[in-house]
Design an enzyme around this catalytic site. Sequence first.
Site, PDB file in Angstrom:
ATOM      1  N   HIS A  48       7.639   6.536  10.397  1.00 15.83           N
ATOM      2  CA  HIS A  48       6.880   6.408   9.156  1.00 15.83           C
ATOM      3  C   HIS A  48       6.035   7.681   9.067  1.00 15.83           C
ATOM      4  O   HIS A  48       4.825   7.662   9.279  1.00 15.83           O
ATOM      5  CB  HIS A  48       6.002   5.148   9.217  1.00 15.83           C
ATOM      6  CG  HIS A  48       5.398   4.753   7.908  1.00 15.83           C
ATOM      7  ND1 HIS A  48       5.487   5.535   6.762  1.00 15.83           N
ATOM      8  CD2 HIS A  48       4.667   3.663   7.558  1.00 15.83           C
ATOM      9  CE1 HIS A  48       4.840   4.927   5.778  1.00 15.83           C
ATOM     10  NE2 HIS A  48       4.340   3.795   6.233  1.00 15.83           N
ATOM     11  N   LYS A 100      21.593  -9.301  -6.529  1.00 16.24           N
ATOM     12  CA  LYS A 100      22.923  -9.639  -7.083  1.00 16.24           C
ATOM     13  C   LYS A 100      24.040  -9.112  -6.200  1.00 16.24           C
ATOM     14  O   LYS A 100      25.199  -9.114  -6.587  1.00 16.24           O
ATOM     15  CB  LYS A 100      23.092  -9.016  -8.470  1.00 16.24           C
ATOM     16  CG  LYS A 100      22.134  -9.524  -9.517  1.00 16.24           C
ATOM     17  CD  LYS A 100      22.447  -8.833 -10.838  1.00 16.24           C
ATOM     18  CE  LYS A 100      21.354  -9.080 -11.871  1.00 16.24           C
ATOM     19  NZ  LYS A 100      21.484  -8.164 -13.012  1.00 16.24           N
ATOM     20  N   ARG A 127       0.800  -1.215   0.000  1.00 14.64           N
ATOM     21  CA  ARG A 127       0.000   0.000   0.000  1.00 14.64           C
ATOM     22  C   ARG A 127       0.831   1.261   0.000  1.00 14.64           C
ATOM     23  O   ARG A 127       0.491   2.222  -0.679  1.00 14.64           O
ATOM     24  CB  ARG A 127      -1.018  -0.013   1.142  1.00 14.64           C
ATOM     25  CG  ARG A 127      -0.419  -0.043   2.522  1.00 14.64           C
ATOM     26  CD  ARG A 127      -1.514  -0.262   3.548  1.00 14.64           C
ATOM     27  NE  ARG A 127      -2.118  -1.557   3.377  1.00 14.64           N
ATOM     28  CZ  ARG A 127      -3.369  -1.849   3.728  1.00 14.64           C
ATOM     29  NH1 ARG A 127      -4.137  -0.956   4.259  1.00 14.64           N
ATOM     30  NH2 ARG A 127      -3.822  -3.065   3.567  1.00 14.64           N
ATOM     31  N   THR A 128       1.925   1.287   0.732  1.00 19.90           N
ATOM     32  CA  THR A 128       2.694   2.527   0.792  1.00 19.90           C
ATOM     33  C   THR A 128       3.312   2.838  -0.566  1.00 19.90           C
ATOM     34  O   THR A 128       3.274   3.970  -1.047  1.00 19.90           O
ATOM     35  CB  THR A 128       3.780   2.417   1.881  1.00 19.90           C
ATOM     36  OG1 THR A 128       3.153   2.104   3.115  1.00 19.90           O
ATOM     37  CG2 THR A 128       4.542   3.722   2.014  1.00 19.90           C
ATOM     38  N   ARG A 159      12.060   3.238   1.616  1.00 14.88           N
ATOM     39  CA  ARG A 159      11.658   2.347   2.704  1.00 14.88           C
ATOM     40  C   ARG A 159      12.778   1.337   2.904  1.00 14.88           C
ATOM     41  O   ARG A 159      13.350   0.821   1.924  1.00 14.88           O
ATOM     42  CB  ARG A 159      10.368   1.606   2.382  1.00 14.88           C
ATOM     43  CG  ARG A 159      10.170   0.447   3.366  1.00 14.88           C
ATOM     44  CD  ARG A 159       8.816  -0.132   3.351  1.00 14.88           C
ATOM     45  NE  ARG A 159       7.843   0.797   3.913  1.00 14.88           N
ATOM     46  CZ  ARG A 159       6.617   0.438   4.260  1.00 14.88           C
ATOM     47  NH1 ARG A 159       6.219  -0.818   4.114  1.00 14.88           N
ATOM     48  NH2 ARG A 159       5.760   1.315   4.744  1.00 14.88           N
TER      49      ARG A 159
END
Lengths: 346, 465
Positions: free
Chosen positions: A145, A95, A67-68, A117
């Site tokens: 947040h 990688k 959602r964010t 994030r």
Amino acid sequence: MDPSTTVIAGKSSLRNLLSVNDLGADGLHEMMRITDFFAEVSARPIPKVPVLRGKTIACAFFENSTRTRLSFEAAAKRLSADTMSFGVSGSSISKGESFKDTIMTIDSLGADAIVVRHPSAGAANQVARWVSKPVVNAGDGSHEHPTQALLDCYTIREALKEKSLSGLRIAVVGDLSHSRVARSNVLAMSAMGAVVTLVAPRTLWPASLDGWPVHEITCDLDPILAHTDLVYLLRLQVERGAGGLLPSLREYTATYGLTARRAAMMPKGALVMHPGPVNRGVEMSSEVAEMPTTLVGHQVANGVLVRMAVLYYLLAGPEGVDAMDVSRDASVLSDAESASLVALDG
Amino acid sequence: MADVLLRGGRVIDSNGERRADVLVAGSKVQAVAEGLSAPTGALVLDVGGCIVSPGLVDLHCHLREPGQEESECVETGTRSAALGGYTAVVAMPNTDPPVDSGSMVRDLAELGRSSLVEMAVAGAITVGRNGSRLAPMAEMASLGVKIFTDDGAGVQDSALMRNAMEYAAGIGVTIAEHAEDASLAAGGQMHEGSWSSRLGLPGSAAVAEEVMVARDLALARLTGARLHLMHLSTAGSIALVRQARMDGIQVTAEVTPHHLSLTDGALASYDPNLKMSPPLRSAEDVNAVRAGVAQSVVDAIATDHAPHPLEAKEVPFADAANGVIGLETALAVALTVLVSGSGPFIADVASGEDACVEGASAALGAPPDGAVGASGLLGIQELLALMSWKPARIACLDHSQGGPVVPGSQANICVVDLDAAWVVDPDRFASRSRNTPFRGWKLFGKVLHTICNGEPVVLDGEPQR
């Protein structure tokens, strides 16, 4: 240690949004006001404005999120910005490319702002040291947040039809110790005038509340419900119920879960919120999730509006915000022009 | 090797202080008196106003060789030591492979030939530092190892630690402990307290250290072993050692310059160069550790010099390696924060604090001091005792290190200009790594010359090889 006494970035100096403290009370109210404007835009037939046309917003998500990330991308698109998105799976992180190299790559690709994030606290602060572009913290470990707190405060304001949260009695319930949502919301709610009580079993308390602007902390939910206008339930990671911190999920739900019985103990019209995704039957029962006073759906919808406001504020700067005020009804942001620009983009 | 005449210095050693010239010939001090004349061909160094001290001895550094040469090696690490005024270091055994056998001790002795200073090697207590089986301590002791430790981690198994102490007591060596209960410290990235709660970084509580200190003191009492507690960082640990002294337990303790000068508030910057184990503690802990130093509860200041390459530190905080380097800054940090009369350093340290709490506005609430200013707790001789002759005795190096500067003594000497101010610039370090928490700090006290076994290995702040 009250955040209101800390140095608040005035609107001319806000370069990044790493913590709610970057805004302070004045900044929070300003952001609410800008969000009101984008709410009006979003109610138009074509909910899109050309204000960030030509800008590129990078969403660098080093931790899974639905959602964010979608919310930031939708916000950028409604502002007519281009987006670059990056997630841990299917990227060079798998990688072995380092965090810093990935960020520098995104920077070199021409992002005008970076939304980050990351599972490590402080990751957005580190990015802000490495790049000169605005950085938005979209959740860093157990730290903060901030856009979640903004959307939550906006949602409360909308539900109450009030400009501030003055005197509102809020209980924040759940995994306080590990919750970035709790840290940001406690700062934001209290700066906007709410009286915040924290509720959790002792094993999920923060080690110290020094610097937390809260009224009290308690282990006991039931006695405070009659004096609570809003219960904010934090998401519980189910692995916390494995026996180390909590005896079981069942015991957590029995003690802290918001059931219809507990909801009935709250004053009439009291609100229920949750940052999502909800573990139904753990933090709240399905009955509570379906109540009209449970605002989870509004939170998600408002997330886009708040993130439009944040991106616009950081990229258009205070001049842009001022210009927006004078041009509210002017052609720059009219439906017609938005429509034509959308057509051009097409 | 030319003779060296140090002219006009203030000689400070365990005998006290006096104004005297010092003549070094070969590997020995030949004469200590006022008005010495220079022999033909001697190197004459004007050290007027400077301190002439026995060379410093570091009980605790990680030279990373063999196995982690991208961080440091014996040559770069000991060059760094010489620049810091050290004439001897004890290298920790957590190399790759670890020093847990006679053959590894012999390998290290071979590597030590590239050392600029005297290098002693500590051995591991358990095989592979795995904490499950005793390493061949007697074999390593027969090759000269005096200190055994699994540093990097504590010995978790209490029964095994008891046996290690019994065995060590029998062969006359010292057990040195990295006191940290792994289960209590699990996942911790910084000190648990008000700052970890605000910053959302998982905390490691002071009790994780104190539980193991208490256990080890009880075991030392039981076994009669000599116990050395490394990098103590909490008020509770200092109180336990103070009590143990009164109870007659054979224990010595070291603390680090960073735990004497920085608090957990500095972590508001999320700078991985502030991440170490044990973590930076609260201001109350720092004050208690300082009081422990002032009241002789603490026997030594040791660097815990722990080099890491950039790629282990320029990463998300959660992923960053633990440890900071310290050989080139230890004396100046200690002088600046502990000793009175070294200069007007309170304001200057405060400016260093600004640098290290940059980004604090991003944390919840206002930052407290991340750096703690000068305290005037110690005289210069007391500080040199903690950094030279006391650690020399703990490491059993006192036959050649830390002794008074008198004719016939081994010429291990450092010369320090107390008034010289300098700004820490890690890019100028001789260490192969840059992970210092003191970047940009203005410090007082600069090492000018270091003489190791008669050889001037550092002159005017420049390494000679």
